[in-house]
Each structure stands twice: as C-alpha cells, then as structure tokens.
Enzyme design. Structure first.
Site, PDB file in Angstrom:
ATOM      1  N   ASP A 173       0.824  -1.213   0.000  1.00  0.00           N
ATOM      2  CA  ASP A 173       0.000   0.000   0.000  1.00  0.00           C
ATOM      3  C   ASP A 173       0.858   1.263   0.000  1.00  0.00           C
ATOM      4  O   ASP A 173       2.010   1.254   0.433  1.00  0.00           O
ATOM      5  CB  ASP A 173      -0.918   0.016   1.233  1.00  0.00           C
ATOM      6  CG  ASP A 173      -0.127  -0.098   2.532  1.00  0.00           C
ATOM      7  OD1 ASP A 173       0.865  -0.857   2.550  1.00  0.00           O
ATOM      8  OD2 ASP A 173      -0.487   0.560   3.515  1.00  0.00           O
ATOM      9  N   GLU A 174       0.265   2.310  -0.476  1.00  0.00           N
ATOM     10  CA  GLU A 174       0.769   3.679  -0.314  1.00  0.00           C
ATOM     11  C   GLU A 174       2.247   3.867  -0.653  1.00  0.00           C
ATOM     12  O   GLU A 174       2.967   4.547   0.061  1.00  0.00           O
ATOM     13  CB  GLU A 174       0.503   4.151   1.122  1.00  0.00           C
ATOM     14  CG  GLU A 174      -0.966   4.221   1.437  1.00  0.00           C
ATOM     15  CD  GLU A 174      -1.237   4.665   2.873  1.00  0.00           C
ATOM     16  OE1 GLU A 174      -2.151   5.468   3.050  1.00  0.00           O
ATOM     17  OE2 GLU A 174      -0.549   4.199   3.806  1.00  0.00           O
TER      18      GLU A 174
END
Ligand code: ACM
Length: 713
Positions: A323-324
């Site tokens: 993620d991210e």
C-alpha cells in the site's frame, strides 16, 4: 401542569390503539446475550442449573488442545459464578453437566477451510455440544459461556437448540505493532478476546516506517537498528503462533513493502531506492523510503529473509503489504528510471507489479500464498492471491469479478474512533451485491484494522474492544442480523465479559484518570470522560499537531473511549422520554439526576484543573459540560411544568449548544444532540395536541438535528 402533558400522551396512545395503529405481532423472541448471533437459535422451555456440581465430559475425539480449552472455559465459568467446580477428569458423560462431543482433530494448523460448525443442545438435564472438529468445539464453548444467566434461583443456562456455523471463513483483526510496539501479553489477551467472539485470523502488521518488530537471525540489523529494542524474539513469535493455534486462530504476518519500509533501511540502506542514511520514522503519515525493485541484491535479501519468516509462520498466507508507495524515490533515481525505460515499464504501478511478480516467485518457493492491499491488484497476478481492500467495497467487488479472493477492511478501520453501529452495518457482501454466486464466493470475509498511530499497550484494548465484537458478528452471523439497538444491548454485556480475559479496555481508563489526577478523587473526572468521545477519523491530527510516535498518549483523549456507552444510555433516556409519556415522571427524574451530576462534576473539577497541568485541557470541556447540563435542566423544567419557553430562549440555547458541540482537546460530547432534543421538545410540546406521539418524537428529533431549519422559531 405536568399532569396535562402526561394526560395528553395517554390519550394519544389510547386513540392510536383504537384506530388499529398497533399491529398484532409475533411474541418477542427471548432475548439473549449471544454475540455473534448463531445461525439458528431456538429457545425451549426450562433451564439447566449451573451449580457447584458442574462437570464437563468429552465424548469421541479429544486432544490436549481441546482439553485445555475446556479447562479454561470451566475456570471462566467458575470465576463468573463464584463457585468451585469438581475437578474430576473422568466424568461420566451420562451425568456430566456439559458433554463435548467432538469427532476429529480438524486441522492442527488452523486453516482457511477449517470446519467451525457446531451444535449445542441444552436441556434441563444436560448440555451437549457437538462438533466435527476441535475448533468447532471451541466456538461452541464460547457460545455456551455466553448463555450463562442468573436470577434469584441461581445461575442457569436456558434450554436451547443452537445450530451454528460462520458466514465467512476469514474473520480477522489486524494489529499494527509497527507504529507502536505491543508486547506479547497484549497480543495474547487480544487473542483470547478474539476467540471469545469467534474471530479466527490475527493479521500481524510487523513492519512499518516506525518500527521493524521481529527478530531476524539472518539480518540482525533489521530489528537491531529498526526497532528501538522493541521487537519480538523468534521464540516469542513461536509462542504467540502456538497460543493462537490453541484458540483456533490463524496468524498471518505482514511485511509491508516496497513502501512503508523506512525501518528496514536503517540497518540496510543499500536496499533503498535512495542512498540514505535512514532513521526510524517518528512521525505518522505516508513516507517515501522504498525498497529498490531494480536491484537483484534486494530479491536475494528478500528470498533469505522471507524464507526465514516462512518457517516461523505456519499459515498458508503471507501478506506483503503493497500500500501507499509514493514512488518518489523511484522517480528521482536515474538508475531506476533507466531500468524502467529499458524494460518498457511505464509507471510506478507497473514497476510495483514487476516487484510483486518477483516477490510472488519467492513466496511460492517458500510455500506461501501472496496476500496484499488492494494496490497490488494489477494484471497478470495469479488467481490464488488474496486482495485486502482498504479503499472500498468497489475494489473488492472488482477483484471478485476478476476471480480473485478478497477480504474487506474498508469500513472496519477501528483506529478511526467511529461507532460500533457504523462498522456493524458495513457488509463485505451486502444484500444488493451485483456479484453472481460464483463471484460472491471469492469474498472470504473481512478484518478490523487496529492501526497504532494513536495507541499504546495501555490504550489499545479500549480502541479494539468492544466495538470489534460487533464487527465479529458481521463476519460470523447471517446477513439479516442487523438490529443496531439489540447489538448495543448485547455489546454492553460483552464489554464486561471481555474483562474476565484480562482485557484492559475498561479498567485502564480509571487508572489513567488516577494518574492524571495525582491522587485526587477522580469521580468528577470519570463523569466527564464517560460522556466524551475522541474525535473521529483523522481529526485528532488537527488537535495534536506535534504528535510523534514517542508521545506517551496519556492525556484525556487517550483515556476516553470511542462510542461512549454512557452517551448511548443518555440518548436512550431522552428518546424514551420523548416516546413514553405515561412514564414521563420516572424518565424525567433519571435525566434530571444525570444532568445534575454533570453540572456538579464540572464544579468539582475546577480546583483539580487549575492545579494539575495535565488537566488544563479539561477546562473548556468542563465549561461545556456545565453549560450543557444547565440548558438540559432548564429544558426539562419547562417540559415538566408544561410551560412553553420564549422563542428567544430556544435560539439562545441552541446557539450556545452549537459552541459546546465544537470539539476541544480532541474530544467531543455526542450527548449534545440529545440536549438539543430536550430544548426543542420543551418548545414544541404544544404541538402534541395535533400530532401522534411517535410523529411528535420524530418531529422533535428532526428539528434538533443540526443544522436547525431556519423556519423554526
Ligand atoms: C492502509 O490503510 N494503507 C492499508
């Protein structure tokens, strides 16, 4: 005057009955405190007494895992009933109070396809719990404990027939130990709590920018330089995995990469996409440090590291995060850019897919199936991976349509301090899903996520529990179980029962207040803290702008619990007052007592707030508490006397309540809405002559909900 108000209500009630407004309904089902609600429950006549002669016998298969579980359940029952049971291991099944009839071990290492079904038949003579597997028996034993009730005749279990099995096979809780470390005892007590509400996956978020929390013997600088000394030894990891296994709980480790990886790079900067040096991140947020996906050395490192980790975690799945990833370090690194150009990799997403494909091979080699956040869902990944959706149900639905297994976490972010009811009504597979049955089968369940920017070992239980019990019900019980009011009634019971497992979600609050108050009487502070809630979502960052992971988190906003039960009680009191005219006096009396306590507590707080710097931030809250209570008492007085207040009074009071509704010290009073309702009710009482009681109640509630329509005087 009061009489008139009540009489009016009674007349309205009678007229409603006479005109047939009250529809005949089936007799109410017996109320129970089961959470999660079983797939099928049928209460019968009678009860089985729980006395000091309570015994348990096993029939069929039994192993050490089951024997220990039964033993723990019996000890919990003893503590709850204040009785000492006989300890005879050779109890005759025909005379035992509880017979546990288990057919087989099931999986020794808990697995996704474990059979967790059970039946429980309680008659006046005996309770019989039947299950095909040990884990099924564990689930039934928790139900058995939740059935224990009491009255003047003693403790008992109502006669009942239960047939139960989970709706979803993946029912998890993520605990982030990266941002704040949570030692072994925290994890263990939370595993006990998880088992008590039939959750079956601990998703252990072990690495973050702010901490690398697991010992690596192959690469000791990972935990050695990336954790401030706060990490689990490999022996502790094995201990937790076994502890979870004994409770039928899988442990899925997460090693978040290529982003969220600062702590890896403190000891091994050569893995990064920029030269470094790197320091453990102290802030909360999204950061740039990222593993370099273009270097063979990185894959060699990951092969060795993940191989080492794969041996520690027997579960079939390994979570690689994903993620991210900001992509900034990749963008600024000419070697990485040249690599992308050479390979025809068009952007950061494609480069991450390249990274994931390489990771996939490594995981496969070590016998693991890949799992990741929804960002990893890119073309060409094999269909056996699991997608965890944090960005929305849409991403999950899309993954399922493409044939990917998925679980939902969006809507279950318990770090956001939202209400249990909000989480409860989020469904991984809602009734209006557009998925076909085959596609829907890819939705495996969900996970509550305890991200730990704002929690320490002292407060983490209070952020997880008891709201997560409501989420656990969503994952286990039939979709149709959605009665919010009944959920809260049962949640209040579960909240107390969780304490018997050593959870600190309730008791630490008092300890924290005592510490803040430095020995002064905390009664008034307790009153205040019981009805405030920490601000929701990420708003706390606005109030505590200097927040770092080194903050002790021992202030008022940390002591307060999300979704206050006391606030819920007050809301119900006011609602009952608006709905139940015949009992107006009794209800008004209770509200008056509560408001008086609030007002007096605000006065009592004064000297403490002045002399203790840690309590200075309570000053605006105490002021609000006092003003709000005073307004509520005035409104109640108007209502009781059936005097309509002047229009200016209403405007002035609502304006003042608007001020008190603004959060202070990252805390807010949800009960302000109910005080507004009292103000509006006092002003709108004359309208009862022209409306039914229920219509009037709705009218009041609607007007009290801000923003107040300008037409209302
Ligand atoms: C996440 O919340 N970034 C998984």
């Amino acid at each position: 005057m009061k009489i008139r108000f009540v009489t009016l209500f009674v007349m309205l009630l009678l007229s409603a009955c006479a005109t047939g407004a009250q529809t005949p309904s089936a007799p109410p089902a017996p109320r129970h405190n089961l959470m999660p609600v079983p797939a099928s429950v049928r209460f019968n006549e009678g009860r089985m007494a729980v006395t000091k002669n309570f015994t348990v016998a096993t029939r069929g298969f039994v192993d050490e895992r089951l024997r220990s579980y039964i033993n723990r359940v019996a000890r919990r029952l003893e503590r709850r009933t204040v009785m000492e049971f006989p300890r005879n291991p050779a109890t005759d099944a025909s005379t035992a109070s509880l017979v546990v009839a288990c057919q087989a071990a099931g999986k020794t290492v808990p697995a996704l396809d474990e059979d967790e079904a059970y039946t429980l038949e309680v008659s006046e003579r005996q309770a019989v719990l039947s299950a095909r597997t040990v884990v099924g028996a564990m689930r039934g034993l928790e139900t058995f404990l939740q059935l224990v009730d009491s009255d003047r005749e003693g403790y008992f279990i109502p006669a009942v027939s239960i047939e139960d099995k989970p709706r979803f096979p993946w029912r998890g809780l993520l605990i982030d130990v990266g941002r704040h470390f949570h030692p072994v005892e925290v994890i263990k007590r939370n595993l006990d709590a998880m088992a008590s509400v039939k959750l079956n996956v601990l998703h252990w978020h072990l690495t973050e920018d702010q901490g690398f929390r697991i010992e690596s013997k192959k690469f000791p600088k990972l935990h050695g330089m990336g954790s401030d000394g706060d990490y689990y030894t490999q022996n502790q990891i094995r201990e937790i995995v076994l502890y979870a296994q004994e409770r039928g709980i899988r442990v899925v480790p997460e090693f978040d990469m290529p982003g969220h990886a600062t702590s890896w790079l403190v000891g091994y900067p050569e893995l990064g996409s920029a030269p470094g040096p790197y320091l453990i991140e102290r802030q909360a947020g999204i950061f740039n440090p990222s593993l370099d996906p273009t270097r063979e050395q990185v894959y060699k490192f990951l092969d060795t590291f993940l191989g080492e980790m794969a041996k520690l975690f027997p579960d079939a799945y390994m979570h690689i995060g994903g993620d991210e990833n900001t992509g900034r370090q990749w963008r600024l690194n000419p070697t990485i850019q040249a690599f992308m150009q050479k390979k025809g990799i068009k952007d950061k997403h494609a480069l991450q897919t390249y990274f994931n494909q390489r990771l996939l091979k490594i995981l496969k080699k070590h016998g693991k199936t890949m799992m990741g956040w929804d960002e990893i869902l890119q073309p060409d990944l094999p269909k056996d991976i699991v997608i965890q959706s944090w960005r929305g149900n849409k991403a999950l639905t899309e993954a399922a349509r493409q044939g990917y297994n998925g679980i939902l976490s969006n809507g279950y972010y318990i770090d956001l301090a939202q209400s249990a009811s909000m989480h409860y009504l989020v469904d991984p597979l809602p009734a209006d899903t557009t998925l076909t049955a085959t596609e829907a089968a890819h939705i495996l369940g969900g996970e509550a996520t305890m991200w730990s920017e704002w929690v320490t070992p002292e407060t983490i239980d209070s952020r997880i529990w008891s709201r997560t019990a409501a989420i656990a019900e969503r994952f286990w019980s039939p979709r149709t179980v959605r009665d919010v009011e009944d959920m809260y009634r049962r949640l209040a019971v579960v909240d107390v029962q969780l304490e018997e497992l050593g959870l600190t979600h309730r008791k630490n609050q008092e300890m924290m207040l005592r510490r803040l108050a430095q020995g002064a009487n905390v009664a008034a502070l307790q009153t205040l803290i019981s009805i405030v809630e920490p601000v929701e979502e990420y708003k706390r960052f606005k109030y505590h702008t200097q927040h770092t992971m080194l903050n002790p988190l021992t202030g008022l906003a940390d002591a307060a619990r999300p979704d206050s039960f006391a606030a819920g009680d007050f809301a119900r009191l006011v609602d009952t007052l608006l709905a139940d005219a015949p009992r107006f006096d009794a209800n008004a009396y209770r509200i008056q007592n509560t408001l008086t306590l609030w007002r007096d507590s605000a006065i009592e707080l004064q000297p403490m707030m002045d002399s203790i710097p840690g309590l200075h931030e309570a000053r605006p809250l105490a002021k609000d508490l006092s003003e709000m209570a005073t307004v509520g008492l005035e409104a109640l007085s108007y209502l009781s006397k059936n005097i309509a207040p002047a229009p200016e009074w209403r405007a002035a009071k609502l304006a003042m309540l608007e001020e008190t509704a603004k959060p202070k010290a990252a805390l807010e009073f949800p009960v302000i809405l109910n005080v507004r309702q009292l103000v509006v009710a006092a002003c709108e009482a004359p309208r009862l002559k022209t409306m039914t009681q229920s219509a009037w109640r709705e009218h009041v509630k609607q007007l009290a909900t801000p923003p107040v329509p300008p037409t209302v005087k």
